[in-house]
Write a protein that holds these residues in place. Structure first.
Motif, mmCIF file in Angstrom:
data_model
loop_
_atom_site.group_PDB
_atom_site.id
_atom_site.type_symbol
_atom_site.label_atom_id
_atom_site.label_comp_id
_atom_site.label_asym_id
_atom_site.label_seq_id
_atom_site.Cartn_x
_atom_site.Cartn_y
_atom_site.Cartn_z
ATOM 1 N N TRP A 139 0.818 -1.220 0.000
ATOM 2 C CA TRP A 139 0.000 0.000 0.000
ATOM 3 C C TRP A 139 0.849 1.266 0.000
ATOM 4 N N GLY A 140 2.153 1.118 0.152
ATOM 5 C CA GLY A 140 3.053 2.259 0.029
ATOM 6 C C GLY A 140 3.235 3.092 1.278
ATOM 7 N N PHE A 141 2.750 2.600 2.433
ATOM 8 C CA PHE A 141 2.913 3.392 3.657
ATOM 9 C C PHE A 141 2.834 2.498 4.879
ATOM 10 N N GLU A 142 3.273 3.066 6.015
ATOM 11 C CA GLU A 142 3.005 2.538 7.344
ATOM 12 C C GLU A 142 2.440 3.678 8.183
ATOM 13 N N PHE A 143 1.597 3.325 9.142
ATOM 14 C CA PHE A 143 1.038 4.323 10.047
ATOM 15 C C PHE A 143 2.051 4.690 11.132
ATOM 16 N N THR A 144 2.037 5.949 11.543
ATOM 17 C CA THR A 144 2.701 6.351 12.785
ATOM 18 C C THR A 144 1.721 7.217 13.568
ATOM 19 N N PHE A 145 2.012 7.382 14.842
ATOM 20 C CA PHE A 145 1.136 8.167 15.719
ATOM 21 C C PHE A 145 1.982 8.646 16.891
ATOM 22 N N TRP B 142 -6.481 3.525 -0.420
ATOM 23 C CA TRP B 142 -5.416 3.754 0.545
ATOM 24 C C TRP B 142 -5.388 5.215 0.981
ATOM 25 N N PHE B 143 -4.624 5.471 2.034
ATOM 26 C CA PHE B 143 -4.478 6.822 2.567
ATOM 27 C C PHE B 143 -3.205 7.463 2.039
ATOM 28 N N GLU B 144 -3.250 8.789 1.947
ATOM 29 C CA GLU B 144 -2.092 9.566 1.536
ATOM 30 C C GLU B 144 -2.004 10.810 2.410
ATOM 31 N N GLU B 145 -0.905 11.545 2.242
ATOM 32 C CA GLU B 145 -0.782 12.822 2.944
ATOM 33 C C GLU B 145 -1.992 13.709 2.646
ATOM 34 N N ASN B 146 -2.406 14.467 3.673
ATOM 35 C CA ASN B 146 -3.496 15.441 3.559
ATOM 36 C C ASN B 146 -4.860 14.801 3.352
ATOM 37 N N HIS B 147 -4.991 13.528 3.704
ATOM 38 C CA HIS B 147 -6.315 12.922 3.784
ATOM 39 C C HIS B 147 -6.895 13.191 5.172
ATOM 40 N N PHE B 148 -8.190 12.989 5.290
ATOM 41 C CA PHE B 148 -8.927 13.359 6.502
ATOM 42 C C PHE B 148 -9.925 12.266 6.828
ATOM 43 N N VAL B 149 -9.994 11.861 8.108
ATOM 44 C CA VAL B 149 -10.902 10.801 8.530
ATOM 45 C C VAL B 149 -11.634 11.229 9.809
ATOM 46 N N PRO B 150 -12.950 11.440 9.753
ATOM 47 C CA PRO B 150 -13.698 11.672 10.993
ATOM 48 C C PRO B 150 -13.917 10.346 11.705
ATOM 49 N N ALA B 151 -13.834 10.352 13.026
ATOM 50 C CA ALA B 151 -13.995 9.113 13.790
ATOM 51 C C ALA B 151 -15.432 8.912 14.251
ATOM 52 N N ASN B 152 -16.288 9.915 14.048
ATOM 53 C CA ASN B 152 -17.691 9.834 14.470
ATOM 54 C C ASN B 152 -17.817 9.582 15.970
ATOM 55 N N VAL C 246 -6.203 13.708 10.702
ATOM 56 C CA VAL C 246 -5.644 14.049 9.392
ATOM 57 C C VAL C 246 -4.335 13.270 9.258
ATOM 58 N N PHE C 247 -3.899 13.074 8.015
ATOM 59 C CA PHE C 247 -2.676 12.333 7.741
ATOM 60 C C PHE C 247 -1.602 13.288 7.245
ATOM 61 N N ALA C 248 -0.443 13.219 7.897
ATOM 62 C CA ALA C 248 0.711 14.019 7.480
ATOM 63 C C ALA C 248 1.914 13.094 7.360
ATOM 64 N N LEU C 249 2.880 13.481 6.568
ATOM 65 C CA LEU C 249 4.123 12.721 6.505
ATOM 66 C C LEU C 249 4.839 12.890 7.839
ATOM 67 N N ASP C 250 5.238 11.781 8.465
ATOM 68 C CA ASP C 250 5.903 11.849 9.762
ATOM 69 C C ASP C 250 7.094 12.807 9.671
ATOM 70 N N PRO C 251 7.140 13.842 10.532
ATOM 71 C CA PRO C 251 8.179 14.870 10.401
ATOM 72 C C PRO C 251 9.595 14.352 10.535
ATOM 73 N N GLU C 252 9.805 13.228 11.213
ATOM 74 C CA GLU C 252 11.150 12.677 11.367
ATOM 75 C C GLU C 252 11.429 11.525 10.414
ATOM 76 N N LEU C 253 10.468 10.656 10.200
ATOM 77 C CA LEU C 253 10.711 9.432 9.441
ATOM 78 C C LEU C 253 10.556 9.611 7.941
ATOM 79 N N GLY C 254 9.639 10.486 7.514
ATOM 80 C CA GLY C 254 9.488 10.785 6.090
ATOM 81 C C GLY C 254 9.172 9.577 5.228
ATOM 82 N N LEU D 145 3.099 7.559 7.324
ATOM 83 C CA LEU D 145 1.952 8.462 7.408
ATOM 84 C C LEU D 145 1.523 8.606 8.863
ATOM 85 N N GLN D 146 1.626 9.809 9.367
ATOM 86 C CA GLN D 146 1.314 10.050 10.773
ATOM 87 C C GLN D 146 -0.150 10.440 10.956
#
Length: 218
Positions: A92-98, A130-140, A155-163, A175-176
């Motif tokens: 899918w081209g990404f991993e999640f971070t938080f 799939w998700f990409e940078e600048n996508h948005f997900v409401p959790a309801n 919201v999804f942003a590129l992880d500022p350290e891992l890129g 994707l953070q």
């Protein structure tokens, strides 16, 4: 990496993509060791488990302010697969971070956040979207269930350290997930375009460059 080099470099026992993620994290954290958790359902996805996230590492970070940095394993191609050598993107081209500021109700590591990743991963696997940078997900609702918090979306942003990294299976973006308040959710619902999401992320970065989620933020 071409297929011939891939076959010469790795064996079928190598978790090729997993190793690439670990190398990137080791460069960032050096001597800091993570606490690693296997699949929450107990069985790896590749072996028939129900959770797409095959594992998650949680690091304690003192950068900016103390927080926990969670990184998923499962959205990219983790295991040996010579047919995928040299692909443009790894699965899918990404991993999640938080990044999460400690919350008073979390007595131990916040595994609820890994479950959030699993829920989002299940959506990707089931829908093929799939998700990409600048996508948005409401959790309801609260992102941490049964919690008095105004954080009700991401919201999804590129992880500022891992890129992003290049792996033998292709590119992987970290994707953070960034928690946003109900007011911010409603703002994006009125204008759910990537430019509006990016504008909000840039605003959040002004005082929070690592985009750490604080469940107590109003």
């Amino acid at each position: 990496m071409d297929r011939e080099t891939y076959i010469k470099t790795f064996t079928a026992d190598d978790a090729v993509g997993w190793q690439s993620i670990d190398i990137s994290l080791e460069k960032n954290y050096r001597d800091t060791k993570p606490r690693h958790y296997g699949p929450l359902c107990g069985l790896h996805f590749a072996a028939g488990g129900s959770d797409p996230i095959d594992g998650a590492s949680i690091y304690d970070s003192d950068k900016q302010e103390f927080h926990r940095h969670i990184v998923s394993y499962g959205m990219s191609e983790l295991y040996y697969n010579e047919a995928l050598a040299g692909s443009e993107f790894s699965k899918w081209g990404f991993e999640f971070t938080f990044r999460l500021k400690p919350f008073e109700d979390d007595k131990d590591d916040p595994l609820w956040a890994v479950q959030v990743m699993n829920n989002l991963a299940s959506y990707v696997f089931n829908s093929g979207k799939w998700f990409e940078e600048n996508h948005f997900v409401p959790a309801n609702g609260p992102v941490r269930l049964n919690t008095d918090t105004e954080i009700t979306g991401f919201v999804f942003a590129l992880d500022p350290e891992l890129g992003k990294i290049d792996t033998p299976h292709g590119e992987v973006s970290f994707l953070q997930l960034v928690g946003i308040t109900e007011n911010e959710v409603q703002r994006l619902k009125k204008n759910p375009v990537t430019t509006a999401v990016k504008e909000l992320i840039d605003e959040l970065k002004t005082n929070n460059p690592l985009l750490i989620t604080d469940l107590n933020r109003k």
